[in-house]
Design a protein around this motif. Structure first.
Motif, mmCIF file in Angstrom:
data_model
loop_
_atom_site.group_PDB
_atom_site.id
_atom_site.type_symbol
_atom_site.label_atom_id
_atom_site.label_comp_id
_atom_site.label_asym_id
_atom_site.label_seq_id
_atom_site.Cartn_x
_atom_site.Cartn_y
_atom_site.Cartn_z
ATOM 1 N N ASP A 183 38.253 49.073 31.517
ATOM 2 C CA ASP A 183 37.401 47.915 31.759
ATOM 3 C C ASP A 183 38.226 46.659 31.993
ATOM 4 O O ASP A 183 37.895 45.835 32.868
ATOM 5 N N PHE A 239 39.706 46.656 35.609
ATOM 6 C CA PHE A 239 38.725 46.401 36.656
ATOM 7 C C PHE A 239 38.111 45.004 36.556
ATOM 8 O O PHE A 239 37.463 44.561 37.502
ATOM 9 N N GLN A 240 38.330 44.330 35.444
ATOM 10 C CA GLN A 240 37.893 42.946 35.317
ATOM 11 C C GLN A 240 39.000 41.955 35.631
ATOM 12 O O GLN A 240 38.801 40.743 35.538
ATOM 13 N N GLY A 241 40.181 42.468 35.996
ATOM 14 C CA GLY A 241 41.295 41.589 36.324
ATOM 15 C C GLY A 241 42.008 41.011 35.141
ATOM 16 O O GLY A 241 42.710 39.992 35.277
ATOM 17 N N VAL A 251 32.629 46.832 48.188
ATOM 18 C CA VAL A 251 32.737 46.303 46.828
ATOM 19 C C VAL A 251 33.627 47.197 45.968
ATOM 20 O O VAL A 251 34.500 46.720 45.232
ATOM 21 N N THR A 252 33.423 48.515 46.057
ATOM 22 C CA THR A 252 34.243 49.437 45.267
ATOM 23 C C THR A 252 35.713 49.339 45.654
ATOM 24 O O THR A 252 36.601 49.350 44.791
ATOM 25 N N TYR A 274 37.244 46.739 46.863
ATOM 26 C CA TYR A 274 37.760 45.490 46.325
ATOM 27 C C TYR A 274 38.090 45.626 44.834
ATOM 28 O O TYR A 274 39.141 45.152 44.368
ATOM 29 N N LYS A 275 37.218 46.289 44.079
ATOM 30 C CA LYS A 275 37.472 46.479 42.656
ATOM 31 C C LYS A 275 38.703 47.352 42.426
ATOM 32 O O LYS A 275 39.476 47.111 41.489
ATOM 33 N N LEU A 318 41.723 45.236 42.973
ATOM 34 C CA LEU A 318 41.887 44.334 41.829
ATOM 35 C C LEU A 318 42.465 45.079 40.633
ATOM 36 O O LEU A 318 43.359 44.564 39.938
ATOM 37 N N ALA A 319 41.988 46.282 40.379
ATOM 38 C CA ALA A 319 42.498 47.063 39.250
ATOM 39 C C ALA A 319 43.965 47.421 39.449
ATOM 40 O O ALA A 319 44.757 47.384 38.491
ATOM 41 N N THR A 345 46.032 44.330 38.782
ATOM 42 C CA THR A 345 46.071 44.054 37.347
ATOM 43 C C THR A 345 46.974 45.044 36.631
ATOM 44 O O THR A 345 47.674 44.676 35.670
#
Length: 772
Positions: free
Chosen positions: A490, A493-495, A530-531, A533-534, A537-538, A541
């Motif tokens: 989590d 995926f939230q950066g 969207v997926t 992009y996530k 981002l993950a 991070t």
């Protein structure tokens, strides 16, 4: 004899006279007395004679002459360490009345332990060094490394017009170091030119560590799996775990009799157990070369004479591979397969009651078979994949019941080792299944949701900790940072960067890779922005979380360009592959590799040309490919193929295959497309070109050179057979490119099935003629 040293400053002259020419070590300067608060004039009194500590006059003169008095801090730390060891040894010899000369310190392990040096806690204490200030300033314009000769070279020219048919290119002004691999100079490489030979000639007090977490042996300082100079962690003592061994003949006889009672010869007539020396050699090879890449065994509690014979034979089979004894490795592999089958057939199999050593033995058998380079071995691994997944599910349920029964109480060290062994085995299976998906496009047998509430693996320091009492153990366990898989997932995926261990880093990049794999296999992948992009981002991070990784005090004696634990180095290889998978999916190449036919794999590589586009995002993927090639360039292609293969994990050639196919196809399109190259493409092309010397390219294009040299390197890897299969495929693929560039019209045959390329597209029916 008159001293030849000259100085332009008086303080340098006085220091030189005090440190070099004074017989008793010199007396403090008057100015030094004035600086010290509360300093009193020295009163002469009888004192015991000072021990004579020999100083290297030539060394000190070289420091002062070459650095104008500004000594590099790392060199100063090295001199202080050596002086500290010599001084304490001399004081100890004086107190004990020893008249024999002090034995020289040797980097050899056996010499060091045969001649122990007593360390005095009160004599000459060593101050804690500010390691964060020791970072050498990076060079503004690093030289390009040649991948074929491992020599540095540069070309003085400016970006103007580029001809892809020419062997000469330009070298733009940019930093060629990979952004994710903090390549700081090690040892004497970061010193001034006059001090490089000095750093290499200084006698170190202990064994050298090829990739130690501290710059000098036996010095304490902040440590980290990423870079010891950047770690925020506290000062800790570094340790190096020892491989379990058979100590006595009685232990060997006990093992030999236990194996004889199993009567393996009935099912495998060629099986023969090795001598004690060979068994110890295989154990050392496993725990020193393979274990650190998949650390699910507990070295401190593993005793060969008490281990189940099935697990012991599985360990020895991997160790025999790393000692290049392939025949004996295969016999041991067959023997452990026989024992596993007999256990599963003769017992009432229950996944909840299945012993952990059966799961571990099965995992090692599958690792051996999957990377052996034989399609039958891979089929065997696939046939029992679901069985191993069922074992993990049953044991995972039992682990949950044991944890719930404690009702939040901290486990004892023995209970924690048992639970952590289970967790590490589960994650090792999860990572191995992920590598099967990455290499052969096999559907994973374990889902991420299976480990939803499971704790991530602990740090290697805590895993290898020697516990003296339960109270201190509980304090260490409470102070450690251990989070669950879901929490880490989590946060990524939230950066939000997250702190976990080196093993957990490898687990999480495996989870992210499988997320990308599932995403690309879904029918809605093209529309699901969207997926994607996530996922990006993950991944970003995850990269940022490397700096927060748990500090490690375990020194792994493996030669690698990465300064920290090998699990981080392996995770970086998977990270680069995952970044590339977001843009390019080479599914046909992976499926062709299942059957281990080099010609079919080469044909799939050639057919994948249209999957590689020329775009802004593709340049970022090519940058990851460049990072992969640069690691090989910095080490030298021969060193990587023949030497580093025993130190690096099999993940590196497996992850690098997709990257090299993408890189060669991108270069091929750049060299043959009618569309002009953009400025960014020119810069990237030159970066790659500058890794090679002119002799390695000859009249070939750069795309052909990359495929040919990569194939030659993989063909030299001595441990895993799958690397030779990939090497043969790359060499055939490079010959396909060369063959068509020479004359495409004279080699076409309507019946051939293996294609090559033309300058503008793929020509069907082109026959490949290997010339090696």
């Amino acid at each position: 004899m008159k001293c030849r040293s000259t100085f332009v400053r008086r303080d340098l002259l006085l220091r030189h006279d005090r440190t070099v020419h004074a017989k008793d070590g010199g007396v403090p300067l008057v100015s030094e007395h004035k600086r010290r608060p509360g300093a009193k004039p020295a009163t002469p009194k009888a004192a015991p004679p000072k021990p004579n500590i020999e100083l290297d006059t030539a060394t000190l003169e070289q420091i002062e002459a070459s650095s104008d008095g500004m000594v590099d801090l790392e060199t100063a730390a090295m001199l202080m360490t050596d002086f500290h060891h010599k001084a304490t040894a001399a004081l100890a010899a004086q107190e004990n009345g020893l008249d024999e000369p002090q034995a020289p310190y040797s980097p050899d392990h056996t010499t060091m332990f045969d001649n122990p040096v007593p360390y005095l806690s009160s004599a000459l204490p060593m101050p804690q060094m500010p390691w964060d200030t020791f970072i050498s300033q990076p060079v503004n314009q690093p030289k390009a490394h040649s991948i074929s000769s491992s020599l540095s070279g540069s070309q003085d020219s400016h970006v103007s017009q580029l001809s892809f048919n020419s062997n000469t290119t330009v070298q733009p002004n940019h930093n060629q170091l990979a952004p994710l691999m903090e390549r700081y100079p090690s040892g004497g490489d970061g010193l001034a030119p006059g001090l490089q030979s000095l750093a290499g000639s200084m006698p170190l007090s202990g064994p050298g560590t090829p990739n130690g977490l501290s710059p000098w042996p036996y010095m304490t300082g902040p440590v980290s799996p990423v870079d010891y100079r950047r770690s925020p962690g506290p000062s800790q003592t570094l340790t190096s775990p020892k491989a379990p061994q058979i100590q006595t003949d009685e232990e060997y006889d006990r093992i030999y009799q236990a194996i004889n009672r199993l009567e393996i010869e009935r099912s495998s007539p060629s099986f023969q157990f090795q001598s004690r020396a060979d068994v110890n050699a295989y154990l050392s090879a496993y725990f020193n070369l393979f274990h650190h890449h998949m650390p699910f065994l507990h070295p401190e509690s593993f005793h060969p004479s008490e281990a189940p014979p099935t697990l012991l034979l599985a360990i020895l089979s991997i160790g025999a591979l790393y000692t290049f004894n392939d025949d004996q490795a295969f016999r041991l592999h067959i023997g452990t397969k026989v024992l596993v089958n007999e256990f599963l057939q003769n017992k009432d199999f229950d996944s909840r009651k299945c012993p952990l050593w059966i799961m571990q033995s099965t995992l090692l058998n599958m690792v051996f078979a999957s990377w052996s380079g034989d399609s039958k071995g891979l089929e065997f691994a696939c046939s029992i994949k679901s069985l191993l997944a069922q074992m993990v599910a049953g044991n995972l349920y039992e682990l949950k019941l044991r944890s719930d029964a404690r009702e939040g109480a901290l486990p004892s060290h023995e209970a924690w080792v048992e639970d952590e062994s289970c967790r590490r085995t589960y994650y090792a299976v999860y990572i191995f299944f992920g590598m099967l998906t990455l290499t052969y496009n096999h559907t994973p047998a374990i889902n991420f949701s299976d480990f939803d509430s499971l704790d991530l693996p602990s740090s290697e320091s805590l895993w290898n900790l020697e516990v003296s009492d339960e109270e201190s153990w509980r304090e260490r366990l409470t102070a450690s940072t251990i989070i669950t898989v879901r929490e880490a997932h989590d946060n990524l995926f939230q950066g939000e960067p997250v702190r976990y261990s080196a093993f957990a880093t490898r687990v999480m990049i495996n989870a992210l890779f499988l997320e990308v794999w599932y995403h690309k296999r879904s029918f809605e992948a093209l529309q699901d922005v969207v997926t994607e992009y996530k996922l990006r981002l993950a991944l970003e991070t995850w990269e940022q979380s490397l700096d927060l990784c748990e500090p490690e005090t375990i020194v792994v004696q493996l030669t690698a360009p990465h300064k920290g634990h090998p699990l981080i180095f392996n995770a970086m290889a998977v990270y680069r592959n995952t970044r590339a998978r977001l843009e390019v999916d080479l599914k046909p190449v992976q499926e062709a590799l299942r059957y281990h036919q080099p010609y079919e794999v080469a044909a799939a590589m050639a057919h994948a040309r249209d999957r590689v586009k020329r775009s802004q995002e593709m340049i970022k993927v090519v940058q990851e490919c460049f990072n992969c090639v640069e690691i090989v360039a910095l080490q030298g292609i021969r060193s990587v193929g023949k030497t580093c293969a025993t130190n690096w994990s099999v993940e590196h050639p497996l992850c690098g295959m997709d990257l090299m196919v993408i890189l060669s196809l991108w270069l091929y399109r750049l060299e043959h497309d009618e569309e002009a190259a953009t400025e960014e493409e020119l810069v990237m092309y030159n970066k790659i070109r500058n890794l090679f010397d002119d002799d390695s390219i000859d009249s070939c294009k750069l795309s052909t050179t990359v495929a040919r040299l990569w194939g030659n390197m993989l063909d030299d890897v001595p441990v895993w057979g799958i690397s030779k299969t990939m090497g043969e495929a790359f060499k055939i693929y490079s010959e396909a490119l060369v063959g068509h560039e020479d004359d495409s019209g004279t080699r076409t045959t309507p019946s051939a099935s293996t294609p090559t390329m033309s300058s503008q597209g793929v020509v069907e029916g082109m026959e490949l003629e290997p010339v090696f």
